[in-house]
Design a protein around this motif. Structure first.
Motif, PDB file in Angstrom:
ATOM      1  N   ARG B  55       0.849  -1.201   0.000  1.00 52.85           N
ATOM      2  CA  ARG B  55       0.000   0.000   0.000  1.00 52.85           C
ATOM      3  C   ARG B  55       0.884   1.250   0.000  1.00 52.85           C
ATOM      4  O   ARG B  55       1.788   1.370   0.831  1.00 52.85           O
ATOM      5  CB  ARG B  55      -0.912   0.000   1.230  1.00 52.85           C
ATOM      6  CG  ARG B  55      -1.781   1.257   1.336  1.00 52.85           C
ATOM      7  CD  ARG B  55      -2.888   1.066   2.349  1.00 52.85           C
ATOM      8  NE  ARG B  55      -3.835   0.073   1.858  1.00 52.85           N
ATOM      9  CZ  ARG B  55      -4.743  -0.528   2.609  1.00 52.85           C
ATOM     10  NH1 ARG B  55      -4.838  -0.239   3.881  1.00 52.85           N
ATOM     11  NH2 ARG B  55      -5.571  -1.407   2.092  1.00 52.85           N
ATOM     12  N   PRO B  56       0.628   2.180  -0.918  1.00 55.78           N
ATOM     13  CA  PRO B  56       1.401   3.433  -0.905  1.00 55.78           C
ATOM     14  C   PRO B  56       0.920   4.350   0.217  1.00 55.78           C
ATOM     15  O   PRO B  56      -0.277   4.512   0.427  1.00 55.78           O
ATOM     16  CB  PRO B  56       1.085   4.072  -2.272  1.00 55.78           C
ATOM     17  CG  PRO B  56       0.280   3.070  -3.025  1.00 55.78           C
ATOM     18  CD  PRO B  56      -0.318   2.134  -2.031  1.00 55.78           C
ATOM     19  N   TYR B 141      -1.219  -5.587  -9.294  1.00 59.38           N
ATOM     20  CA  TYR B 141      -0.626  -4.295  -8.932  1.00 59.38           C
ATOM     21  C   TYR B 141      -0.641  -4.156  -7.416  1.00 59.38           C
ATOM     22  O   TYR B 141      -1.599  -4.549  -6.751  1.00 59.38           O
ATOM     23  CB  TYR B 141      -1.435  -3.176  -9.586  1.00 59.38           C
ATOM     24  CG  TYR B 141      -0.895  -1.788  -9.354  1.00 59.38           C
ATOM     25  CD1 TYR B 141       0.424  -1.481  -9.641  1.00 59.38           C
ATOM     26  CD2 TYR B 141      -1.708  -0.783  -8.856  1.00 59.38           C
ATOM     27  CE1 TYR B 141       0.930  -0.200  -9.442  1.00 59.38           C
ATOM     28  CE2 TYR B 141      -1.224   0.503  -8.656  1.00 59.38           C
ATOM     29  CZ  TYR B 141       0.098   0.782  -8.938  1.00 59.38           C
ATOM     30  OH  TYR B 141       0.581   2.046  -8.731  1.00 59.38           O
ATOM     31  N   LEU B 142       0.418  -3.628  -6.873  1.00 63.02           N
ATOM     32  CA  LEU B 142       0.608  -3.438  -5.431  1.00 63.02           C
ATOM     33  C   LEU B 142       0.584  -4.766  -4.679  1.00 63.02           C
ATOM     34  O   LEU B 142      -0.208  -4.979  -3.753  1.00 63.02           O
ATOM     35  CB  LEU B 142      -0.414  -2.453  -4.860  1.00 63.02           C
ATOM     36  CG  LEU B 142      -0.262  -1.022  -5.374  1.00 63.02           C
ATOM     37  CD1 LEU B 142      -1.368  -0.125  -4.866  1.00 63.02           C
ATOM     38  CD2 LEU B 142       1.103  -0.439  -4.993  1.00 63.02           C
ATOM     39  N   GLY B 160       3.913   4.686 -14.513  1.00 64.84           N
ATOM     40  CA  GLY B 160       2.641   4.460 -15.199  1.00 64.84           C
ATOM     41  C   GLY B 160       2.657   3.201 -16.038  1.00 64.84           C
ATOM     42  O   GLY B 160       1.632   2.815 -16.599  1.00 64.84           O
ATOM     43  N   TRP B 199       2.226  11.481 -13.738  1.00 68.00           N
ATOM     44  CA  TRP B 199       1.649  12.122 -12.554  1.00 68.00           C
ATOM     45  C   TRP B 199       1.835  11.305 -11.282  1.00 68.00           C
ATOM     46  O   TRP B 199       0.928  11.160 -10.462  1.00 68.00           O
ATOM     47  CB  TRP B 199       0.186  12.458 -12.780  1.00 68.00           C
ATOM     48  CG  TRP B 199      -0.309  13.627 -11.983  1.00 68.00           C
ATOM     49  CD1 TRP B 199      -1.210  13.598 -10.947  1.00 68.00           C
ATOM     50  CD2 TRP B 199       0.054  15.011 -12.140  1.00 68.00           C
ATOM     51  NE1 TRP B 199      -1.426  14.858 -10.461  1.00 68.00           N
ATOM     52  CE2 TRP B 199      -0.664  15.754 -11.173  1.00 68.00           C
ATOM     53  CE3 TRP B 199       0.919  15.697 -12.987  1.00 68.00           C
ATOM     54  CZ2 TRP B 199      -0.549  17.140 -11.047  1.00 68.00           C
ATOM     55  CZ3 TRP B 199       1.030  17.071 -12.868  1.00 68.00           C
ATOM     56  CH2 TRP B 199       0.302  17.768 -11.911  1.00 68.00           C
ATOM     57  N   TRP B 220      -5.338  10.371  -0.938  1.00 64.98           N
ATOM     58  CA  TRP B 220      -5.686   8.956  -1.061  1.00 64.98           C
ATOM     59  C   TRP B 220      -4.672   8.062  -0.353  1.00 64.98           C
ATOM     60  O   TRP B 220      -4.932   6.879  -0.152  1.00 64.98           O
ATOM     61  CB  TRP B 220      -5.824   8.571  -2.530  1.00 64.98           C
ATOM     62  CG  TRP B 220      -4.600   8.793  -3.372  1.00 64.98           C
ATOM     63  CD1 TRP B 220      -4.244   9.951  -3.999  1.00 64.98           C
ATOM     64  CD2 TRP B 220      -3.583   7.846  -3.687  1.00 64.98           C
ATOM     65  NE1 TRP B 220      -3.072   9.777  -4.683  1.00 64.98           N
ATOM     66  CE2 TRP B 220      -2.640   8.499  -4.513  1.00 64.98           C
ATOM     67  CE3 TRP B 220      -3.367   6.503  -3.371  1.00 64.98           C
ATOM     68  CZ2 TRP B 220      -1.504   7.856  -5.020  1.00 64.98           C
ATOM     69  CZ3 TRP B 220      -2.241   5.865  -3.883  1.00 64.98           C
ATOM     70  CH2 TRP B 220      -1.319   6.539  -4.685  1.00 64.98           C
ATOM     71  N   VAL B 319      -1.019   8.315 -22.742  1.00 63.47           N
ATOM     72  CA  VAL B 319      -1.729   7.046 -22.594  1.00 63.47           C
ATOM     73  C   VAL B 319      -0.670   5.947 -22.526  1.00 63.47           C
ATOM     74  O   VAL B 319      -0.011   5.641 -23.515  1.00 63.47           O
ATOM     75  CB  VAL B 319      -2.672   6.782 -23.777  1.00 63.47           C
ATOM     76  CG1 VAL B 319      -3.399   5.453 -23.580  1.00 63.47           C
ATOM     77  CG2 VAL B 319      -3.668   7.919 -23.926  1.00 63.47           C
ATOM     78  N   ASN B 320      -0.496   5.380 -21.344  1.00 60.98           N
ATOM     79  CA  ASN B 320       0.549   4.374 -21.166  1.00 60.98           C
ATOM     80  C   ASN B 320       0.231   3.116 -21.961  1.00 60.98           C
ATOM     81  O   ASN B 320      -0.894   2.616 -21.939  1.00 60.98           O
ATOM     82  CB  ASN B 320       0.677   4.010 -19.682  1.00 60.98           C
ATOM     83  CG  ASN B 320       1.011   5.213 -18.830  1.00 60.98           C
ATOM     84  OD1 ASN B 320       0.124   5.818 -18.238  1.00 60.98           O
ATOM     85  ND2 ASN B 320       2.262   5.584 -18.801  1.00 60.98           N
ATOM     86  N   LEU B 323      -1.555   0.138 -20.373  1.00 68.44           N
ATOM     87  CA  LEU B 323      -3.014   0.021 -20.311  1.00 68.44           C
ATOM     88  C   LEU B 323      -3.527  -0.939 -21.385  1.00 68.44           C
ATOM     89  O   LEU B 323      -4.637  -1.454 -21.291  1.00 68.44           O
ATOM     90  CB  LEU B 323      -3.668   1.391 -20.509  1.00 68.44           C
ATOM     91  CG  LEU B 323      -3.473   2.418 -19.389  1.00 68.44           C
ATOM     92  CD1 LEU B 323      -4.029   3.774 -19.836  1.00 68.44           C
ATOM     93  CD2 LEU B 323      -4.162   1.968 -18.114  1.00 68.44           C
ATOM     94  N   LEU B 324      -2.734  -1.135 -22.418  1.00 67.29           N
ATOM     95  CA  LEU B 324      -3.179  -1.907 -23.582  1.00 67.29           C
ATOM     96  C   LEU B 324      -2.486  -3.265 -23.680  1.00 67.29           C
ATOM     97  O   LEU B 324      -2.783  -4.041 -24.580  1.00 67.29           O
ATOM     98  CB  LEU B 324      -2.920  -1.104 -24.863  1.00 67.29           C
ATOM     99  CG  LEU B 324      -3.477   0.328 -24.851  1.00 67.29           C
ATOM    100  CD1 LEU B 324      -2.996   1.105 -26.060  1.00 67.29           C
ATOM    101  CD2 LEU B 324      -4.999   0.308 -24.795  1.00 67.29           C
TER     102      LEU B 324
END
Lengths: 98, 342
Positions: B55-56, B141-142, B160, B199, B220, B319-320, B323-324
């Motif tokens: 967890r970040p 992820y994570l 990203g 980001w 967050w 757009v990383n 993602l695809l």
């Protein structure tokens, strides 16, 4: 109010409405101002999963009367729209939400 | 393979994968019967973690500025902290200050026994198939997993793209690098560039040193329930006072630099915190700015920096490809994927 101030005010209203939908759909404990507009919606951010995303899109489309994700969008554009609250608002603005 | 330009390193991360060595990343194992209670008191996030979950979060100073960028993870017996920002000495002093007298918790820095390598890119999971027998591609992820040869692997990253850190025993580092093959080596500047494009918070960026999680949009990573944790009371006071500034994404056709004033009609309204050249064909630059809350929205097109106009946009800036690319499916030919900078 200048035109750019009016645009930002309209955007602020949309952002608040999307925050409210998100809190309702995910039944979040956070206050609206704790949902940062550029925080990631998936993964480590608000930790949405694909089911949450579907619920969110359905609610937004019903609430604003626009298509948030449709078949004319590329996979990349569709994925980009769901990255943050601000990218969702971008998409709503582009789709004509008021 | 060494010697690539900054752009070459960034493009390697965006299009395939690159390896980095991160000697400044601190990895600390937290053990003992009271480890959970200690971490619950130390960290401003919830520490209800499943085994293998990361967890970040952050470590805050008492004035609510950010002391460290942290991943907390749980494994079968212990907890792990992967910490970016402070020196080892300062980190251990911070951790020690949160320990109660006689509390059954110990924390052990791994700096003298292990090194940290990271592999980032849309095909990083594929590159790592050469390092681990178990399928890295299936790691959520994570998450955190123990690999062969005493290695710990975490899927996180700040680019990203698919990103993994490998916590490698020192005597296995060369062999591990050899298994990664002829990968481009990305330096810290390339990772910082990618963090801005996607980001991610970069604690090393000079412009963010005195800012708080409220301004940096990192709420967050915190839990409002943790009012007792160092820095959280000050943060609550700041939140209640209102009038907050907030970060925004910036794009301009010309250059911008950290420290540049952001001006509307001759009046300075904010500051550029970070910037980088935009590697797409359109050129220009991207950045992170800080503006008063009421105008910290995308779509503001009346801003200027000394070099020329800029506008606020919604990050991430690209757009990383990750993602695809899905490890569970047949990986697409990299040449068939859209240019992330298009």
């Amino acid at each position: 109010m200048t035109p750019w101030e009016a645009d930002l005010a309209r955007r602020e209203v949309l952002l608040d409405e999307v925050r409210a939908v998100l809190i309702d759909v995910l039944q979040l404990q956070q206050e609206p101002d704790e949902l940062d507009p550029d925080a990631p919606l998936f993964g480590g951010g608000l930790r949405l999963d694909s089911i949450d995303a579907l619920d969110l899109v359905v609610r937004l489309e019903a609430g604003f009367g626009v298509r948030v994700v449709d078949s004319e969008l590329s996979a990349a554009t569709g994925a980009q729209a769901l990255r943050t609250l601000n990218t969702l608002v971008d998409r709503l603005v582009a789709a004509g939400a008021t | 393979m060494n010697g690539h330009s900054l752009e070459g390193q960034v493009r390697a991360i965006r299009e395939w994968a690159a390896v980095s060595s991160l000697p400044h990343l601190r990895v600390v194992r937290v053990s003992g019967d009271s480890a959970w209670d200690y971490l619950d008191r130390l960290l401003p996030c919830e520490v209800y973690l499943r085994e293998g979950q990361l967890r970040p979060t952050l470590l805050l100073r008492s004035d609510d500025t950010i002391f460290a960028d942290v991943l907390v993870g749980a494994d079968e017996l212990d907890f792990w902290l992967v910490v970016d920002g402070p020196t080892e000495e300062d980190l251990l002093a911070y951790l020690d200050a949160a320990r109660l007298p006689g509390e059954s918790v110990s924390f052990a820095s791994q700096a003298r026994s292990h090194a940290v390598l990271t592999v980032d890119g849309p095909y990083a999971w594929k590159v790592l198939e050469g390092v681990a027998e178990r399928g890295i591609g299936g790691m959520p992820y994570l998450s955190l997993a123990h690999l062969d040869d005493g290695m710990l692997c975490g899927r996180a990253g700040k680019t990203g793209e698919y990103g993994y850190f490998l916590h490698v025993p020192l005597d296995r580092v060369e062999a591990t690098r050899a298994k990664l093959g002829d990968l481009v080596q990305a330096g810290e500047a390339a990772l910082a560039h990618c963090a801005l494009e996607s980001w991610f918070f970069d604690i090393h960026a000079a412009g963010v040193a005195d800012l708080t999680p409220l301004e940096l949009q990192l709420q967050w990573r915190l839990s409002r329930r943790k009012a007792h944790v160092c820095g959280m009371a000050a943060l609550g006071t700041r939140r209640a006072a209102g009038g907050l500034r907030r970060t925004v994404g910036l794009r301009g056709p010309l250059g911008m630099a950290a420290g540049d004033p952001l001006v509307i009609a001759g009046e300075t309204v904010g500051t550029v915190l970070q910037s980088a050249p935009w590697l797409g064909a359109s050129g220009g630059s991207i950045g992170m700015g800080l503006l008063p809350g009421p105008i910290a929205h995308p779509g503001l097109d009346v801003l200027a920096v000394p070099a020329g106009p800029v506008r606020t946009v919604s990050p991430p800036f690209l757009v990383n490809r990750s993602l695809l690319v899905k490890p569970s499916r047949r990986p697409p030919d990299p040449a068939s994927l859209p240019d992330p900078y298009a």
